[in-house]
Motif scaffolding. Sequence first.
Motif, short mmCIF file in Angstrom:
data_model
loop_
_atom_site.label_atom_id
_atom_site.label_comp_id
_atom_site.label_asym_id
_atom_site.label_seq_id
_atom_site.Cartn_x
_atom_site.Cartn_y
_atom_site.Cartn_z
N THR A 100 0.26 30.19 13.13
CA THR A 100 0.88 30.12 14.28
C THR A 100 1.92 31.24 14.76
O THR A 100 2.04 31.48 15.84
N MET A 101 2.84 31.07 13.60
CA MET A 101 4.03 32.26 13.93
C MET A 101 3.65 33.67 13.82
O MET A 101 4.07 34.41 14.71
N ALA A 102 2.71 33.92 13.18
CA ALA A 102 1.91 35.13 13.29
C ALA A 102 1.58 35.61 14.55
O ALA A 102 1.67 36.71 15.22
N LEU A 103 0.68 34.59 15.27
CA LEU A 103 0.24 34.88 16.69
C LEU A 103 1.14 34.60 17.90
O LEU A 103 1.09 35.39 18.61
N ARG A 104 2.12 33.60 17.57
CA ARG A 104 2.83 33.17 18.94
C ARG A 104 4.41 33.72 18.44
O ARG A 104 4.99 33.62 19.61
N GLY A 105 4.91 33.82 17.41
CA GLY A 105 6.22 34.15 17.15
C GLY A 105 6.82 35.23 17.94
O GLY A 105 7.71 35.14 18.88
N PRO A 106 6.02 36.49 17.74
CA PRO A 106 6.87 37.84 18.47
C PRO A 106 6.79 37.41 19.96
O PRO A 106 7.93 37.79 20.51
N GLY A 107 5.82 36.91 20.68
CA GLY A 107 5.74 36.94 22.00
C GLY A 107 7.00 35.60 22.61
O GLY A 107 7.53 36.07 23.43
N LEU A 108 7.21 34.59 21.70
CA LEU A 108 8.18 33.55 22.02
C LEU A 108 9.87 34.14 21.77
O LEU A 108 10.36 33.95 22.80
N VAL A 109 9.93 35.15 20.93
CA VAL A 109 11.09 35.64 20.88
C VAL A 109 11.29 36.43 22.09
O VAL A 109 12.56 36.55 22.82
N ASN A 110 10.23 37.39 22.43
CA ASN A 110 10.62 38.42 23.63
C ASN A 110 10.73 37.54 24.87
O ASN A 110 11.60 37.84 25.56
N GLU A 111 9.92 36.58 25.06
CA GLU A 111 10.09 35.66 26.29
C GLU A 111 11.23 35.04 26.36
O GLU A 111 11.94 34.86 27.46
N LEU A 112 11.76 34.29 25.27
CA LEU A 112 13.33 33.52 25.21
C LEU A 112 14.17 34.51 25.27
O LEU A 112 15.36 34.26 26.13
N ALA A 113 14.28 35.79 24.85
CA ALA A 113 15.31 36.83 24.94
C ALA A 113 15.38 37.11 26.37
O ALA A 113 16.54 37.66 27.08
N ALA A 114 14.33 37.23 27.05
CA ALA A 114 14.28 37.59 28.48
C ALA A 114 14.95 36.48 29.38
O ALA A 114 15.72 36.88 30.46
N MET A 281 11.76 24.66 25.69
CA MET A 281 10.38 23.71 26.12
C MET A 281 10.09 24.49 27.79
O MET A 281 9.11 24.38 28.18
N SER A 282 10.93 24.88 28.30
CA SER A 282 10.75 25.34 29.74
C SER A 282 9.84 26.59 29.65
O SER A 282 9.22 26.99 30.71
N LEU A 283 9.70 27.21 28.70
CA LEU A 283 8.67 28.30 28.46
C LEU A 283 7.16 27.72 28.45
O LEU A 283 6.54 28.53 28.76
N PHE A 284 7.21 26.71 28.26
CA PHE A 284 5.72 26.14 28.52
C PHE A 284 5.71 25.27 29.26
O PHE A 284 4.37 24.72 29.51
N HIS A 285 6.29 25.23 30.53
CA HIS A 285 6.00 24.52 31.80
C HIS A 285 5.43 25.19 32.75
O HIS A 285 5.71 26.67 32.89
#
Length: 285
Positions: A100-114, A281-285
Amino acid sequence: MNLNDLKLFDAVAYHGSFTKAAEAMHTVQSNVTARIKILEDEFGTALFLRTSRKVSLTPAGFTLLESSKKISNIIAETKLSLGGGNTINGQIRIGFLETTMALRGPGLVNELAAKFPQIEIDFKSAMRDKLIDDVLNFKLDAAFVPAPIDSEELGQVHIMDESLVVVAPIGISSLDELVQQLQIKTIVFDQGCFFRARLESWLGSKKISNYHRTVMSSIEGVVNFIESGIGFSFLPKELITTFYKERKLKIFSLPTEIGAIKTVLIYRKENTSDPLLNAFMSLFH
């Protein structure tokens, strides 16, 4: 007792070591030991069980840890409110399965940083049961794990639906050929792996109990061994089609009861006042 004492206490609880806690808090071990002793004297009870190998929480220590987290959340909320509600900063600890980290980790880092540039993510990869245990014991703020989750203490948010597939050497033409080999060989992760459990359940449903296991510690290792013709495994379809579609592999679908995976984000219910967790968690709402 002061807030710094609670931070030192949290660090010892998290690291399971006075030495590692001192390093993380940029102080000396004698100071950590002394401050914990002051807390234990103040509360009139031992907070940690100390052995030559590790330090673990007593029941009283776990109660204090729960209270400490609530205090930290209240302070963080108050600072945010008094500061105009514009800045959320700090570090959040998130657990993943390696796939899951391989698939979702990079995208989450970018979205959270933004959205929240002042928040840092500390990722941890582990087996499903370990991730659940670490969330329950406040070592992780949240974790992505396969459902179902049976714990009244944990809340969960549905994240995605995945499909497990059989990943076999390129020369295998069908599942029947795979399971009718004289010696069935599997490539799996260590005990506790969710995918391994599904694979073994599938073999059991076919009355196959005598098979060879090669245990690997990484996705790349599993794929390399499959490609070399050594054996087969169960892996998420999206992982293979995203990162390994050019490799010499054969993919076979599985029945829904074996192949379907529902991934959820779990967290402690009483921790939802934490601004960091709410931001994540707001990233998933």
